[in-house]
Design a protein around this motif. Structure first.
Motif, short mmCIF file in Angstrom:
data_model
loop_
_atom_site.label_atom_id
_atom_site.label_comp_id
_atom_site.label_asym_id
_atom_site.label_seq_id
_atom_site.Cartn_x
_atom_site.Cartn_y
_atom_site.Cartn_z
N LEU A 25 -4.49 5.13 -6.99
CA LEU A 25 -5.90 5.48 -6.87
C LEU A 25 -6.38 6.29 -8.06
O LEU A 25 -7.53 6.17 -8.50
N ASP A 26 -5.48 7.14 -8.57
CA ASP A 26 -5.85 7.93 -9.76
C ASP A 26 -6.14 7.00 -10.95
O ASP A 26 -7.07 7.24 -11.72
N ARG A 27 -5.33 5.95 -11.06
CA ARG A 27 -5.57 5.01 -12.14
C ARG A 27 -6.91 4.32 -11.96
O ARG A 27 -7.66 4.14 -12.95
N ILE A 28 -7.24 3.95 -10.71
CA ILE A 28 -8.51 3.26 -10.45
C ILE A 28 -9.69 4.19 -10.70
O ILE A 28 -10.67 3.82 -11.35
N ILE A 29 -9.58 5.41 -10.22
CA ILE A 29 -10.73 6.31 -10.27
C ILE A 29 -10.92 6.91 -11.66
O ILE A 29 -12.04 6.99 -12.18
N ILE A 46 2.84 7.86 -0.08
CA ILE A 46 1.53 8.47 -0.31
C ILE A 46 1.39 8.85 -1.78
O ILE A 46 0.33 8.65 -2.40
N THR A 47 2.46 9.38 -2.35
CA THR A 47 2.42 9.76 -3.76
C THR A 47 2.16 8.53 -4.64
O THR A 47 1.36 8.57 -5.59
N SER A 48 2.83 7.43 -4.31
CA SER A 48 2.65 6.20 -5.09
C SER A 48 1.21 5.70 -5.00
O SER A 48 0.60 5.30 -6.00
N ILE A 49 0.69 5.71 -3.79
CA ILE A 49 -0.69 5.23 -3.61
C ILE A 49 -1.66 6.17 -4.31
O ILE A 49 -2.68 5.74 -4.89
N ASP A 50 -1.36 7.46 -4.29
CA ASP A 50 -2.22 8.45 -4.97
C ASP A 50 -2.26 8.16 -6.47
O ASP A 50 -3.32 8.24 -7.11
N GLU A 51 -1.10 7.81 -7.05
CA GLU A 51 -1.07 7.46 -8.47
C GLU A 51 -1.88 6.20 -8.74
O GLU A 51 -2.58 6.11 -9.77
#
Length: 507
Positions: free
Chosen positions: A495-499, A488-493
């Motif tokens: 998504l943060d890059r995308i957003i 989840i942490t990896s995916i959050d990072e």
């Protein structure tokens, strides 16, 4: 195309599922010492892949997994081992009841010993031998009378003690019958609770354990058979349903339902005396009745066979048989001894009367109560009783030939119901039969307990909680939980890059 947040949802499912598995593991560890508890497990299952097969499915290469879910929380139990355990438990209850009954009888009969009936009888015969030598001696005559009193009191004691224990068995039968009915009611109550939970798609594992514990206890008391009845509704295929508990006869056939899982009702069991003569003769289950011979093994049947019950017009059982032997021995002995005593002469030269008597009339066919009613005749126990002992045959006070004849009664062949035998051999036969029965009961108790313990160990190897195994699973689920959280942490990072990082080029 899958959602941008697809990975988050997949990992979140992993978190929730492994958290559920950790909670179940904790429940197992907490109940590691709880009697009757069966360990539980979470059944993991894959969730539906994306996309689902449909006409309007998106054109993507292959299906993508969507994670895991906790399908059910199921207890780990093997019904075949339960069936084996209950079969051995039934045998153990039956033979334990018989073994206990025979052990108490052996303690009362106290043979061989210096205080049993055989030794008391030997002393009585010896006193008569001494009287042969000194037929006019008041001391020798007094010893004969006192040994006669001791003999009568020994018969009285044995009969009274055996009847007292038999009365205790009657109480135990009543208590055991009430316990069977109580357990049936408790099983029915649990059936009712299960029938309200299973249709909603749940598995009430703790209720299953409690119900199986009650069935285990019931199997010790009576021979029973368990059949599952579905609860309906949205009940899962692995749901165990409601139990119908049948009482079985000696051939393994059903007598009737103690618990009816279909109607959620019970039928009370009772042991009755239908003709009012003081002896059990039938059972009643709901509206049906039957002979007690029909009941299958179990503690209740063992108690009934110890106490005795009426069958075919006669009472049979461990204690009634021994009491009947004592009564017949007392009656045959008194008849033979009094006959010989009447053939002699007392110190005054008069014909001898009865030496022994009964406190009240004894039926010459059944001999019922003879042992408990045995006493010295007033002719002997009275003030002039010593001179009334008929030791001679020719009226000569110095003749002791009849005393010798009286001593020889022990070797006289008497016509017992089971055949001709001397008093001593008949008594030895009764004691020998008791000893063989006790030995058999003890052996079968040990055998059935050994088999029961063996099955229980196998059952515990399947259903019992192993702390080592649970600790291993706890570490496994913990690592899986941590891995899902890290994902989840990896995916959050990502998504943060995308957003927050995309679209800033050139600014």
């Amino acid at each position: 195309m899958s959602s941008t947040f697809h990975g988050l949802e997949t990992s979140l499912r992993g978190l929730r599922t492994h958290q559920s598995a950790l909670n179940t593991t904790g429940h197992n560890i907490s109940n590691a010492s709880t009697p009757g508890y069966s360990r539980q497990r979470v059944n993991f299952s894959q969730t539906e892949p994306y996309p689902a097969a449909a006409r309007n499915r998106p054109q993507v290469p292959g299906q993508m997994g969507t994670g895991v879910e906790a399908g059910t929380v199921q207890r780990v139990r093997e019904s075949f081992l339960d069936l084996q355990f209950r079969g051995e438990n039934t045998k153990s209850g039956y033979w334990s009841a018989r073994s206990d009954a025979l052990q108490k009888m052996e303690e009362v009969m106290n043979e061989p010993s210096d205080h049993g009936l055989a030794k008391t009888m030997d002393r009585f015969w010896q006193s008569l031998q001494d009287l042969v030598v000194n037929p006019e001696d008041s001391g020798a005559r007094s010893v004969v009378r006192q040994r006669g009193v001791a003999l009568a009191e020994t018969f009285n004691y044995l009969s009274t003690s055996l009847n007292s224990i038999r009365d205790d068995f009657k109480t135990q039968i009543d208590v055991t019958t009430k316990e069977i009915n109580s357990i049936a009611e408790q099983i029915n109550d649990i059936n009712r609770q299960i029938s309200e939970i299973e249709p909603h798609g749940y598995l009430p594992n703790d209720l299953y354990d409690k119900r199986d514990g009650l069935v285990d206890r019931l199997s010790e008391l009576a021979n029973v058979k368990v059949t599952a009845v579905g609860s309906g509704g949205q009940a899962l295929d692995i749901a165990e349903g409601k139990y119908t508990v049948e009482l079985l006869d000696s051939n393994g056939n059903s007598i009737g339902n103690l618990v009816d899982g279909s109607t959620l009702s019970t039928n009370g069991l009772s042991i009755t005396d239908s003709d009012g003569n003081g002896e059990f003769d039938q059972f009643a289950l709901g509206g049906a009745t039957g002979a007690l011979d029909q009941l299958g093994q179990g503690k209740l049947k063992g108690l009934l066979e110890s106490h005795g019950f009426e069958s075919g017009g006669s009472v049979k059982g461990i204690y009634p048989d021994m009491l009947a032997d004592l009564d017949e021995m007392a009656y045959r002995f008194v008849s033979a001894f009094n006959t010989q005593h009447q053939a002699g002469n007392d110190l005054n030269g008069a014909n001898g009367g009865n030496f022994f008597a009964f406190t009240s009339a004894v039926d010459a066919t059944t001999f019922a109560g003879a042992a408990s009613k045995l006493t010295l005749d007033n002719n002997i126990s009275g003030a002039n009783g010593l001179s009334n002992i008929a030791a001679s045959m020719d009226g000569n006070p110095g003749d002791g030939s009849n005393a010798l004849n009286l001593a020889d009664v022990k070797d006289q062949t008497l016509a017992f119901n089971t055949g001709n035998a001397t008093f001593q051999s008949y008594f030895e036969g009764a004691i020998g039969e008791m000893a063989v029965s006790a030995q058999q009961a003890n052996r079968l108790v040990e055998n059935s307990n050994t088999l029961k313990q063996s099955v229980e160990e196998r059952r515990q190897s399947v259903s019992g909680v192993s702390l080592d195994e649970e600790m291993t699973k706890m570490m496994q689920f913990q690592h899986a939980y941590n891995a899902a959280a890290r994902n989840i942490t990896s995916i959050d990072e990502m998504l943060d890059r995308i957003i927050n990082g995309m679209g800033r080029v050139g600014r």
